[in-house]
Each structure stands twice: as structure tokens, then as C-alpha cells.
Design an enzyme around this catalytic site. Structure first.
Site, PDB file in Angstrom:
ATOM      1  CE  LYS A  83      -4.011   0.211   2.426  1.00 15.12           C
ATOM      2  NZ  LYS A  83      -4.744   0.178   3.722  1.00 15.12           N
TER       3      LYS A  83
HETATM    4  C1  E4P Z   1      -8.075   0.240   4.546  1.00 18.84           C
HETATM    5  O1  E4P Z   1      -7.356  -0.070   3.650  1.00 18.84           O
HETATM    6  C2  E4P Z   1      -8.132   1.615   5.070  1.00 18.84           C
HETATM    7  O2  E4P Z   1      -6.903   2.018   5.561  1.00 18.84           O
HETATM    8  C3  E4P Z   1      -9.224   1.706   6.125  1.00 18.84           C
HETATM    9  O3  E4P Z   1     -10.422   1.157   5.584  1.00 18.84           O
HETATM   10  C4  E4P Z   1      -9.465   3.096   6.652  1.00 18.84           C
HETATM   11  O4  E4P Z   1     -10.603   3.089   7.471  1.00 18.84           O
HETATM   12  P1  E4P Z   1     -10.977   4.298   8.441  1.00 18.84           P
HETATM   13  O5  E4P Z   1     -11.267   5.494   7.619  1.00 18.84           O
HETATM   14  O6  E4P Z   1     -12.190   3.806   9.182  1.00 18.84           O
HETATM   15  O7  E4P Z   1      -9.790   4.496   9.339  1.00 18.84           O
END
Ligand code: E4P
Length: 215
Positions: A83
Site C-alpha cells: 500500500k
Molecule cells: C483500509 O485499507 C483503510 O486504511 C481503512 O479502511 C481506513 O478506514 P478508516 O477510515 O475507518 O480508518
């Protein structure tokens, strides 16, 4: 449609797997910070449990750092996806990692334009955050619909959508209706999806009525 677990907690991941709800896993630094132990070990354990993609985020923000960190993370397991935050340096790194056969997910996507740039850079996945848009009174689901249309209308963009920052069962239903490729769902929302008060009432009623007959 794939459902990923949005968690770095091995117990939550195992529970979702038992229900067939762990086609992959997404982690981020905030999720990893909630766990005990070294990040590499946590990720190794998740990769042992899950055969699908396990997304792990780089911390570096410069091109060389992102590439170096991405290559290190990729050594943890064959199913690690890197990522990378949606910044110019990140997009440059996506191209290099792709050339080396390493899958990437461009994360922190908040506009259709960002999704297009990430796809053109060669990202395997883009990760639009719908809940965080809803938080600032923008329409996260609308953005997901636009990005999906762009990818459907331009099949040369070989990038899958991972809908992230999912906060409610309604998000899950709407995204599934749209036909979004992948939904990464926190375990709280997975539990909420399972519940309905009429199901509980129905079970109770059937149990009561079953007392009236002999098997
Ligand atoms: C996943 O890849 C993301 O980092 C995550 O869904 C972010 O979620 P949040 O906005 O609830 O922290």
C-alpha cells in the site's frame, strides 16, 4: 465480489475466515498500532492464515524510501500487496514495483482524478476511503460509483477497486449493488451485517412452538 477484513488483529481475521469473509486483508499503520508485537511478525502471521492478498502500507514518503520499503515488505510473503499513499513520489514507485512484479495498492484516494492517476501508474488496486468523505459531508458512495464507471468504461485500466473506510452495513449493501470489486470491511460492520431483530424474534417463536410437538 471479494470481501476483505479491514484489520491487523489475527483473531478477528480468523473469525471472518470461518464465515468465508476473508478473501484478503487490509492493514494500515493505525490498525497495526493497536496490536502487540513487531509489524513483520504480525504480517507474517496474517499471511500464514490468509491465502489471498494481504495489504501492508509503507511509511516512507520519498520515492527511494517507498521502493526500498515496498521491496522489504514484499519479502514477507508472496501474497503481500504494497500500500502506497496517493502522492507523486508514490506513483513513481508504483511503476518501479510493478516492473518487478510486486502488486501495489494506491491508498488514501479521495477523488476520481486520483484514481485515474493511480491506475495509469499501474496500480493493481486503488483504495478510495468512503467513510472519511462522509465524515466531511461529501458523498463517499457517489465517488465509488464514479470510479467504478471510469474503470468499466476504460477496460485498458487494469486496476481493481478496494472500497475502504466502510462504516455501516448500508455501505456494504450499496457497494455490492454497484458491483465494486472488493470491499474491505471492519469486523464490527461484519457483525452488524449478520444481525436482524426479526431473525431473533423468529428463532424464539419457532423454539416456543417446537415445545408443542413431539419429534
Ligand atoms: C483500509 O485499507 C483503510 O486504511 C481503512 O479502511 C481506513 O478506514 P478508516 O477510515 O475507518 O480508518
Amino acid at each position: 465480489m471479494d470481501i476483505y477484513v479491514d484489520s491487523a488483529n489475527i483473531e478477528e481475521i480468523k473469525k471472518a475466515k470461518e464465515l468465508g469473509l476473508a478473501d484478503g486483508v487490509t492493514t494500515n499503520p493505525s490498525l497495526l498500532a493497536k496490536e502487540n508485537g513487531r509489524v513483520t511478525e504480525i504480517l507474517k502471521d496474517i499471511c500464514k492464515e490468509i491465502s489471498g492478498p494481504v495489504h501492508a502500507e509503507v511509511l516512507s514518503l520519498d520515492f527511494e524510501g517507498i521502493v526500498k520499503e515496498g521491496k522489504e515488505l514484499a519479502k514477507i510473503s508472496d501474497n503481500i500487496v504494497i500500500k502506497i499513499p496517493m502522492i507523486k513520489e508514490g506513483l513513481k514507485a508504483v511503476r518501479i514495483l510493478k516492473a518487478e512484479g510486486i502488486d501495489t495498492n494506491v491508498t488514501l484516494i479521495f477523488s476520481a482524478g486520483q484514481a485515474i492517476l493511480a491506475a495509469k501508474a499501474g496500480a493493481t488496486y486503488v483504495c478510495p476511503f468512503l467513510g472519511r468523505l462522509d465524515d466531511i459531508s461529501n458523498d463517499g458512495l457517489e465517488l465509488l460509483g464514479v470510479i467504478r464507471s471510469i474503470f468499466v468504461n476504460n477496460p485498458d485500466l487494469d486496476t481493481r477497486i478496494v472500497a475502504a473506510s466502510i462504516r455501516t452495513p448500508i455501505h456494504v449493501v450499496e457497494l455490492s449493488t454497484m458491483g465494486v470489486d472488493i470491499l474491505t470491511v471492519p469486523s464490527k460492520v461484519l457483525s452488524q451485517l449478520e444481525k436482524h431483530p426479526l431473525t431473533d424474534i423468529g428463532i424464539e417463536q419457532f423454539a416456543k412452538d417446537a415445545e408443542k410437538f413431539k419429534l
